[in-house]
Design a protein around this motif. Structure first.
Motif: not given
Length: 245
Positions: A80-94, A107-111, A147-156
């Motif tokens: 729900a935090r993610a859906r509310a608009g928080i993007g997270f880039v973890p240290e382990d990339m994820g 997959l990162a573009a949830a909407s 780069m991909l890890s950060i881009a995933r958070a930027m997908a939306e």
């Protein structure tokens, strides 16, 4: 950060977090201003990553409150935090190493599907992702995976980005690419809370800084104030940004 608090998109008040038998956060008070970059700084092991993970709900604050935008999210589940608009880039990339770059981004573009405009902007920020769009993410180099890890958070477009040490262990050329992309994200009006050990990057990107020690914030103010005061840097972190410029 008294000036920040007037338009803070995120506020932590007296947040305590335990992990197993360990008491990691000891009453964190932190504000992140809307449309600005706040750098979360400090020595290793003082609670920076725990702070980000607590904000994201991956670890639970047992005392204190977390407000995001106008909502109290202290007990809100992570999805729900993610859906509310928080993007997270973890240290382990994820990232999903057995999926292609494109599949990771989808997959990162949830909407909904990744928009062509957003995809093209990501390609301009991280050109290797265009080159390896159809390649499995596991075949990317370490820098390309980051780069991909950060881009995933930027997908939306997110209201707030939590980014944990995005330049750690990267070659200088890739660090420059990463810093330029984060600057562009900032220029688009994004709110960012970022843990970063590279002080040159922190100084180049950050508007504000908060320094942690022993599980709490021990100093907060503008990045310029910290960056131009070597004595303060030494006092707070035992380091000098001058050595990293």
């Amino acid at each position: 950060m008294s000036d920040q608090a007037s338009d803070a998109i995120l506020k932590l008040q007296n947040v305590h977090t335990d992990i197993a038998q360990y008491h990691i956060l000891h009453g964190v008070d932190l504000a992140v201003e809307r449309g600005a970059v706040t750098m979360l700084l400090g020595r290793n092991g003082v609670g920076k990553t725990t702070t980000l993970r607590t904000i994201m709900g991956l670890w639970t604050a047992h005392t204190g409150t977390i407000h995001f935008d106008t909502d109290n999210i202290t007990e809100t589940p992570t999805p729900a935090r993610a859906r509310a608009g928080i993007g997270f880039v973890p240290e382990d990339m994820g990232i999903f190493t057995d999926l292609t770059v494109e599949e990771n981004m989808t997959l990162a573009a949830a909407s909904g599907p990744l928009s062509p405009q957003r995809r093209d902007w990501i390609f301009s920020a991280f050109p290797p992702l265009k080159t390896f769009w159809n390649s499995e993410a596991g075949n990317l180099s370490g820098g390309q995976k980051q780069m991909l890890s950060i881009a995933r958070a930027m997908a939306e477009e997110r209201k707030l980005y939590l980014i944990d040490e995005p330049t750690k262990g990267l070659a200088p050329a890739i660090v420059s690419t990463m810093a330029a992309a984060l600057k562009e994200l900032k220029n688009q009006g994004a709110s960012i809370l970022m843990v970063e050990q590279n002080f040159a990057v922190a100084k180049a990107i950050g508007d504000y800084a908060a320094v942690m020690d022993d599980g709490k914030i021990v100093w907060s103010g503008t990045m310029q104030e910290l960056a131009t005061n070597a004595a303060l840097q030494e006092q707070l972190m035992g380091l000098s940004m001058e050595a990293a410029t």
